[in-house]
Design an enzyme around this catalytic site. Sequence first.
Site, PDB file in Angstrom:
ATOM      1  N   GLY A  49     -24.489   1.029  79.711  1.00 24.13           N
ATOM      2  CA  GLY A  49     -25.498   2.064  79.887  1.00 24.13           C
ATOM      3  C   GLY A  49     -26.250   1.959  81.205  1.00 24.13           C
ATOM      4  N   SER A  50     -26.211   0.797  81.847  1.00 26.18           N
ATOM      5  CA  SER A  50     -26.833   0.666  83.170  1.00 26.18           C
ATOM      6  C   SER A  50     -25.868   1.108  84.256  1.00 26.18           C
ATOM      7  CB  SER A  50     -27.264  -0.786  83.422  1.00 26.18           C
ATOM      8  OG  SER A  50     -28.303  -1.152  82.544  1.00 26.18           O
ATOM      9  N   SER A  91     -29.562  -3.631  85.705  1.00 23.67           N
ATOM     10  CA  SER A  91     -29.408  -4.108  84.326  1.00 23.67           C
ATOM     11  C   SER A  91     -30.714  -3.807  83.612  1.00 23.67           C
ATOM     12  CB  SER A  91     -29.126  -5.608  84.266  1.00 23.67           C
ATOM     13  OG  SER A  91     -29.218  -6.053  82.924  1.00 23.67           O
ATOM     14  N   SER A  93     -31.817  -4.601  80.622  1.00 20.98           N
ATOM     15  CA  SER A  93     -32.428  -5.784  79.996  1.00 20.98           C
ATOM     16  C   SER A  93     -32.702  -6.877  81.018  1.00 20.98           C
ATOM     17  CB  SER A  93     -31.507  -6.344  78.916  1.00 20.98           C
ATOM     18  OG  SER A  93     -30.295  -6.796  79.513  1.00 20.98           O
ATOM     19  N   THR A  96     -27.849  -9.353  81.271  1.00 17.78           N
ATOM     20  CA  THR A  96     -26.411  -9.148  81.062  1.00 17.78           C
ATOM     21  C   THR A  96     -25.627 -10.129  81.923  1.00 17.78           C
ATOM     22  OG1 THR A  96     -26.805  -6.867  80.480  1.00 17.78           O
ATOM     23  CG2 THR A  96     -24.591  -7.401  81.235  1.00 17.78           C
ATOM     24  N   ARG A 143     -28.941   2.471  77.211  1.00 18.98           N
ATOM     25  CA  ARG A 143     -28.263   3.756  77.432  1.00 18.98           C
ATOM     26  C   ARG A 143     -29.241   4.920  77.394  1.00 18.98           C
ATOM     27  NH1 ARG A 143     -27.730   1.864  72.474  1.00 18.98           N
ATOM     28  NH2 ARG A 143     -27.855   3.177  70.619  1.00 18.98           N
ATOM     29  N   GLU A 221     -21.568   4.521  71.144  1.00 20.99           N
ATOM     30  CA  GLU A 221     -22.750   3.726  70.788  1.00 20.99           C
ATOM     31  C   GLU A 221     -23.719   4.455  69.859  1.00 20.99           C
ATOM     32  OE1 GLU A 221     -24.461   1.270  73.994  1.00 20.99           O
ATOM     33  OE2 GLU A 221     -22.851   2.037  75.247  1.00 20.99           O
ATOM     34  N   HIS A 237       0.295  13.958  85.126  1.00 22.59           N
ATOM     35  CA  HIS A 237       1.388  13.163  85.690  1.00 22.59           C
ATOM     36  C   HIS A 237       1.765  12.003  84.780  1.00 22.59           C
ATOM     37  CE1 HIS A 237       1.205  15.478  89.400  1.00 22.59           C
ATOM     38  NE2 HIS A 237      -0.091  15.549  89.117  1.00 22.59           N
ATOM     39  N   LYS A 331     -22.898 -10.448  72.399  1.00 20.15           N
ATOM     40  CA  LYS A 331     -23.734 -11.109  73.403  1.00 20.15           C
ATOM     41  C   LYS A 331     -24.261 -12.439  72.860  1.00 20.15           C
ATOM     42  CE  LYS A 331     -25.167  -7.118  76.167  1.00 20.15           C
ATOM     43  NZ  LYS A 331     -26.208  -6.232  76.666  1.00 20.15           N
TER      44      LYS A 331
END
Length: 340
Positions: A49-50, A91, A93, A96, A143, A221, A237, A331
């Site tokens: 989301g970042s 980021s 938060s 990450t 996000r 999400e 293609h 995480k």
Amino acid sequence: MDTAAGYAAMLELVMGLPEQLAEAGTRCLPAGIPGRRGWSTVVVVGMGGSAISGDIARSLMLDSCAVPVISCRDYDIPAAVTKRTLLVALSYSGNTEETLSAYRQAVGTGCRRVVVTSGGELARLARAEHDPVIAVPSGIPPRAALGYLLGSLLPVLEHAGLGEFRGQLDEAVGLLAARRDAWRRRAVTLAARLVDRLPLVLSTSRLLDCAADRWRCQLNENAKVICHTSRLPEHNHNEVVGMGRPAELAQRTVIIGLLERETHPRTSLRLRHVLAIARDGYEQAVRLRAEGRSPLARVLSLSMLGDLVSVELARLTGVDPMPVRRIDKLKRRLARARRE
Ligand code: F6R
């Protein structure tokens, strides 16, 4: 938070995109943001989301700026990072691990760095390095902070002489605020067609590749469903050959074609042919056209519609759009594995 409260909270965040953009755009840049110089590359580091803010900036710059923009979604920065690189680490938060790893590597290269975050380890590291930190408000899912992150990134790029985004931001804010109620009504109808279906989002321009990616990530999400994206003309293609198989999947697939006024006329024609092929065996198809004049307004118009569809699909299927338990769990597991 129960499902209904989660829906109301995420809907409010999604509907608040123009306010976030406007608020971020009016804040003063911190001291130390580099100005115009002979940049060799711009590298935007971030995940999920970042990262999408970097993708949007990249797509705006592809057609207007001679300096190449690289999006780095990994632990290692590309070899193109030199002293003449502007590297922006995004980021929400600030914790990450891929972004932290890439930022730490960037410190060793002597490139110019800017950090956009709500805090965490990234803010701490950047302050220790005396790198400028743009602090965005904390406490919301990454996000849902698209407006804060993108609205912070674009002025940094403008200050560095890499584009003019002020007018585009103003137009986007006005358009999103004026159109969001109508888009929400549209989203309710679109979401109803996606219940128990596989969405296949087809983009028809470089600009709309980011909107398609945003649809996928938000459907993943918020609505907790799988979504597939593909890009025209490249799709013609390879993927076109596989269309319709497995048949059970195609019968349950809804194609969503994204178009904008800069879609090449030949690509538009290609989409028409793809949808004609899909008439045989696919569940159904819809075409959605971007609104607005500037590239930023156009990409955000379809991104916001996709955000709204994801939230409405969550409501219709009884899913809480707020938590992303698997991401959190992964995480935590990875953090534990580092300590062991
Ligand atoms: C959660 C979300 C994720 C995160 C990603 C990176 O809402 O969208 O995709 O954005 O896990 O985390 P941050 O953005 O904090 O660096």
